[in-house]
Scaffold this active site. Structure first.
Site, PDB file in Angstrom:
ATOM      1  N   SER A  15       0.814  -1.218   0.000  1.00 38.72           N
ATOM      2  CA  SER A  15       0.000   0.000   0.000  1.00 38.72           C
ATOM      3  C   SER A  15       0.846   1.266   0.000  1.00 38.72           C
ATOM      4  O   SER A  15       1.907   1.326   0.633  1.00 38.72           O
ATOM      5  CB  SER A  15      -0.884  -0.016   1.254  1.00 38.72           C
ATOM      6  OG  SER A  15      -1.428   1.260   1.502  1.00 38.72           O
ATOM      7  N   GLU A  75       0.191   3.607   1.774  1.00 38.76           N
ATOM      8  CA  GLU A  75       0.282   4.032   3.175  1.00 38.76           C
ATOM      9  C   GLU A  75       1.669   3.771   3.743  1.00 38.76           C
ATOM     10  O   GLU A  75       2.052   4.350   4.766  1.00 38.76           O
ATOM     11  CB  GLU A  75      -0.783   3.318   4.016  1.00 38.76           C
ATOM     12  CG  GLU A  75      -2.162   3.907   3.896  1.00 38.76           C
ATOM     13  CD  GLU A  75      -2.259   5.322   4.473  1.00 38.76           C
ATOM     14  OE1 GLU A  75      -2.017   5.505   5.668  1.00 38.76           O
ATOM     15  OE2 GLU A  75      -2.584   6.256   3.711  1.00 38.76           O
ATOM     16  N   TYR A 120      -1.633   0.454  10.665  1.00 36.51           N
ATOM     17  CA  TYR A 120      -1.871  -0.206   9.371  1.00 36.51           C
ATOM     18  C   TYR A 120      -0.658  -0.051   8.456  1.00 36.51           C
ATOM     19  O   TYR A 120      -0.182  -1.024   7.851  1.00 36.51           O
ATOM     20  CB  TYR A 120      -3.118   0.392   8.706  1.00 36.51           C
ATOM     21  CG  TYR A 120      -3.316  -0.044   7.269  1.00 36.51           C
ATOM     22  CD1 TYR A 120      -3.917  -1.267   6.969  1.00 36.51           C
ATOM     23  CD2 TYR A 120      -2.901   0.767   6.204  1.00 36.51           C
ATOM     24  CE1 TYR A 120      -4.089  -1.669   5.642  1.00 36.51           C
ATOM     25  CE2 TYR A 120      -3.070   0.366   4.884  1.00 36.51           C
ATOM     26  CZ  TYR A 120      -3.661  -0.843   4.621  1.00 36.51           C
ATOM     27  OH  TYR A 120      -3.826  -1.245   3.300  1.00 36.51           O
TER      28      TYR A 120
END
Ligand code: NAP
Ligand code: F7E
Length: 324
Positions: A128, A130, A152
């Site tokens: 991801s 992120e 996360y």
């Protein structure tokens, strides 16, 4: 008797947004598709109900390696796509350990199950943007350092590196797709795009008066999930495994998202959006914008749907669903 010519793929997270689009793509490519589902007390197959009779749905959980070994032994897929995760960033602060168990260690459990059962299986890990978090450079590509900003994001960094490590340690055909935000009418209602498109449709229909949001300044590189699953598949068709950024190369703020979504139903967003500190995050990712040059070049991948087309598609689907 099993047809050895038909390719078989296992998708974890098949009940999720991406799992449903990837399953459609693989069926169209002639695959036998096996979908891993965790046990639930209620039926949870809304996104795949239209193709359910063409799928083999099996029970298993990323928390339980034995279940993964048994599924691989029983079904012998050629490709495994690991899409399962606790994927909601906000929830990762309230459930950090669960997020680590699923989104981080779950990857090791699955890689290890592959190593034990059949190390020739090709593996895709859903990494991801992120992971870039507080970005070290703009735009972000495969060489950009990671600086995750949530439990996360930290878990995804672990999942990414354990994928690289199993590739280098055991020679697995393991690839990591570093996908930037991708959305669709099947996006969960808690994510900001769907929350806004659904609210715009509901307000237009007179069912709701306002929508409460957090940080309107956050900027994201939003693409369409239906485009992004093509990149996942392309990664596993290559002779050599590798890591790829998948992104549109454009960034837009949450405020712009509101403008476009409300304009699509003829409303002014300022009259309906309320900023509520309850939706602010303990640490924010301010700006993401991806450089997918490598995916364009080596996967021959490009996205067909842009930000405006995506948000209009999502609003139209929400309007239609509410009319029904
Ligand atoms: P999603 O809609 O939240 O789907 C997540 C899936 O994981 C669901 O099918 C869920 O099952 C399953 N799952 C959760 N915990 C599990 C467990 N312990 N064992 C087995 N299955 C489990 O997520 P998505 O948007 O499709 O994203 C797919 C993957 O890509 C995720 O790994 C996500 O972190 C990653 N990713 C997403 C984006 C994006 O913008 N969408 C961008 C980059 C990376 P239930 O239905 O039972 O909950
Ligand atoms: O937030 C801001 C919020 O929850 C986007 C996941 O698929 O993409 C997703 O993670 C931005 C953030 O997605 C609200 O603060 C403002 O800056 O839609 P989101 P995300 O956190 O970017 C990545 C790539 C993944 O890998 C993840 O799995 O929008 N924002 N107000 C809000 N966000 C939410 N959810 N709700 C609000 O009310």
């Amino acid at each position: 008797m099993e047809d050895v010519l038909t390719p078989k793929a296992l998708i974890t997270g098949i009940t999720g947004q991406d799992g449903s689009y990837l399953a459609e793509l693989l069926l169209a490519e002639g695959y036998d598709v096996v979908g891993l589902m965790r046990r639930s007390s209620t039926v949870n197959i809304e996104r795949i109900s239209h193709i359910q009779d063409r799928l083999t749905l099996v029970s298993g959980d990323l928390m339980d390696e034995v279940s993964l070994i048994n599924v691989l032994r029983d079904h012998r897929p050629r490709e495994v796509y690991n899409l399962a995760a606790q994927s909601f960033v906000q929830a990762s602060w309230s459930q950090p350990v669960l997020t680590g168990e699923t989104t981080a260690l779950g990857v090791t459990r699955l890689l290890d199950a592959i190593r034990i059962v059949d190390p020739t299986i090709r593996f895709y890990q859903a990494s991801s943007s992120e992971m870039f978090g507080r970005v070290r450079s703009v735009p972000q590509n495969e060489l950009t350092s990671f600086y995750p900003r949530s439990p996360y994001g930290v878990a995804k960094v672990y999942g990414h590196w354990i994928t690289v490590n199993y590739r280098e340690s055991y020679g697995l055909h393991a690839s990591s797709g570093i996908l930037f935000n991708h959305e669709s009418p099947r996006r969960g209602l808690e994510f900001v795009t769907r929350k806004v498109t659904h609210a715009a449709a509901a307000i237009k229909a007179g069912r709701q008066r306002e929508v409460r949001l957090g940080n309107l300044d956050a900027q994201r590189d939003w693409g369409y999930a239906g485009d992004y699953v093509r990149a996942m598949w392309a990664m596993l068709q290559r002779d050599t495994p590798d890591d790829f950024v998948v992104a549109t190369g454009e960034t837009h703020s949450v405020r712009e998202l509101c403008e476009v979504a409300f304009a699509a139903v003829g409303l002014a967003w300022e009259n309906h959006v309320v900023v509520d500190p309850a939706f602010l995050r303990p640490a924010e990712v301010d700006l993401l914008i991806g450089d997918a040059t490598k995916a364009h070049r080596e996967l021959d991948w490009k996205c067909d749907v842009d930000f405006y087309g995506l948000i209009e598609m999502m609003v139209a689907a929400d309007v239609h669903a509410l009319q029904r």
